[in-house]
Design a protein around this motif. Sequence first.
Motif, mmCIF file in Angstrom:
data_model
loop_
_atom_site.group_PDB
_atom_site.id
_atom_site.type_symbol
_atom_site.label_atom_id
_atom_site.label_comp_id
_atom_site.label_asym_id
_atom_site.label_seq_id
_atom_site.Cartn_x
_atom_site.Cartn_y
_atom_site.Cartn_z
ATOM 1 N N THR A 10 -5.364 -1.599 -2.827
ATOM 2 C CA THR A 10 -6.669 -1.448 -2.189
ATOM 3 C C THR A 10 -7.769 -2.019 -3.072
ATOM 4 O O THR A 10 -8.655 -2.742 -2.594
ATOM 5 C CB THR A 10 -6.945 0.032 -1.860
ATOM 6 O OG1 THR A 10 -5.920 0.506 -0.983
ATOM 7 C CG2 THR A 10 -8.303 0.217 -1.206
ATOM 8 N N VAL B 159 -5.537 6.079 8.531
ATOM 9 C CA VAL B 159 -6.289 5.052 7.804
ATOM 10 C C VAL B 159 -6.176 5.316 6.308
ATOM 11 O O VAL B 159 -6.143 6.459 5.864
ATOM 12 C CB VAL B 159 -7.775 5.076 8.244
ATOM 13 C CG1 VAL B 159 -8.596 4.070 7.472
ATOM 14 C CG2 VAL B 159 -7.893 4.821 9.724
ATOM 15 N N ASN B 160 -6.140 4.248 5.533
ATOM 16 C CA ASN B 160 -6.180 4.324 4.075
ATOM 17 C C ASN B 160 -7.511 4.964 3.689
ATOM 18 O O ASN B 160 -8.576 4.447 4.027
ATOM 19 C CB ASN B 160 -6.056 2.904 3.509
ATOM 20 C CG ASN B 160 -6.161 2.832 2.003
ATOM 21 O OD1 ASN B 160 -6.603 3.755 1.337
ATOM 22 N ND2 ASN B 160 -5.759 1.701 1.466
ATOM 23 N N CYS C 162 0.824 -1.211 0.000
ATOM 24 C CA CYS C 162 0.000 0.000 0.000
ATOM 25 C C CYS C 162 0.857 1.260 0.000
ATOM 26 O O CYS C 162 0.455 2.278 -0.567
ATOM 27 C CB CYS C 162 -0.958 0.001 1.193
ATOM 28 S SG CYS C 162 -2.421 -1.032 0.949
ATOM 29 N N SER D 103 -9.831 -5.228 -1.938
ATOM 30 C CA SER D 103 -11.255 -4.963 -1.687
ATOM 31 C C SER D 103 -12.133 -5.924 -2.488
ATOM 32 O O SER D 103 -13.169 -6.392 -1.992
ATOM 33 C CB SER D 103 -11.605 -3.519 -2.030
ATOM 34 O OG SER D 103 -10.935 -2.645 -1.160
ATOM 35 N N MET E 132 -8.739 -6.850 5.341
ATOM 36 C CA MET E 132 -9.151 -5.458 5.537
ATOM 37 C C MET E 132 -8.202 -4.746 6.497
ATOM 38 O O MET E 132 -7.822 -3.588 6.272
ATOM 39 C CB MET E 132 -10.584 -5.411 6.056
ATOM 40 C CG MET E 132 -11.127 -4.019 6.243
ATOM 41 S SD MET E 132 -11.205 -3.043 4.732
ATOM 42 C CE MET E 132 -12.563 -3.809 3.898
ATOM 43 N N VAL F 264 -10.515 3.066 2.038
ATOM 44 C CA VAL F 264 -11.240 2.043 2.790
ATOM 45 C C VAL F 264 -12.158 2.729 3.797
ATOM 46 O O VAL F 264 -11.714 3.561 4.584
ATOM 47 C CB VAL F 264 -10.248 1.119 3.541
ATOM 48 C CG1 VAL F 264 -10.993 0.109 4.380
ATOM 49 C CG2 VAL F 264 -9.305 0.431 2.569
ATOM 50 N N ASN F 265 -13.427 2.378 3.768
ATOM 51 C CA ASN F 265 -14.382 2.949 4.710
ATOM 52 C C ASN F 265 -14.480 2.010 5.916
ATOM 53 O O ASN F 265 -15.268 1.068 5.932
ATOM 54 C CB ASN F 265 -15.748 3.137 4.055
ATOM 55 C CG ASN F 265 -16.696 3.919 4.930
ATOM 56 O OD1 ASN F 265 -16.583 3.917 6.156
ATOM 57 N ND2 ASN F 265 -17.646 4.584 4.302
ATOM 58 N N VAL F 266 -13.650 2.269 6.915
ATOM 59 C CA VAL F 266 -13.558 1.412 8.093
ATOM 60 C C VAL F 266 -14.876 1.360 8.855
ATOM 61 O O VAL F 266 -15.326 0.288 9.280
ATOM 62 C CB VAL F 266 -12.407 1.879 9.012
ATOM 63 C CG1 VAL F 266 -12.409 1.117 10.322
ATOM 64 C CG2 VAL F 266 -11.077 1.735 8.301
ATOM 65 N N ALA G 45 -6.242 -1.348 5.392
ATOM 66 C CA ALA G 45 -6.843 -0.140 5.972
ATOM 67 C C ALA G 45 -5.870 0.664 6.834
ATOM 68 O O ALA G 45 -5.976 1.880 6.919
ATOM 69 C CB ALA G 45 -8.066 -0.502 6.799
ATOM 70 N N GLN H 242 -10.922 5.423 15.826
ATOM 71 C CA GLN H 242 -11.755 5.833 14.700
ATOM 72 C C GLN H 242 -13.216 6.013 15.104
ATOM 73 O O GLN H 242 -13.988 6.632 14.398
ATOM 74 C CB GLN H 242 -11.669 4.805 13.554
ATOM 75 C CG GLN H 242 -10.266 4.422 13.161
ATOM 76 C CD GLN H 242 -9.345 5.592 12.917
ATOM 77 O OE1 GLN H 242 -9.695 6.500 12.163
ATOM 78 N NE2 GLN H 242 -8.194 5.609 13.552
#
Length: 111
Positions: free
Chosen positions: A17, A65-66, A9, A21, A48, A69-71, A52, A108
């Motif tokens: 990603t 956070v990456n 990454c 994903s 993940m 990516v929607n953590v 992430a 987060q």
Amino acid sequence: TQELLRAMCRQFEAQTTAICSEHVTQMLGQFAADKNQWKMKDVAIHLMLGIAIRAESAQFGVSQVNEGVNVMDFFSQHILTELQETNMKVRPMLKATSIKFVSIFRNQFTK
């Protein structure tokens, strides 16, 4: 491993990603079709975690956070459901991985 994904990454974030994903989606789909395939969901969560996290410390958890990516969305859709299961004998390894996810991403969550 997660360290390999983090290194990938750093160099190729968008591509790594996107590929990971896609695999996460496929594995979660396999789990949704057959709940006995809990290992697929476990691997998806670990994958993940690998893509992430940009930066973390043992004391504070994830600090970066990456953005691809929607953590919180992943938490709402896939982690929370495992934690809300009241029967502790149902998928205990997934519960442990879900607790790990929450612990790692604790900064987060809004208070």
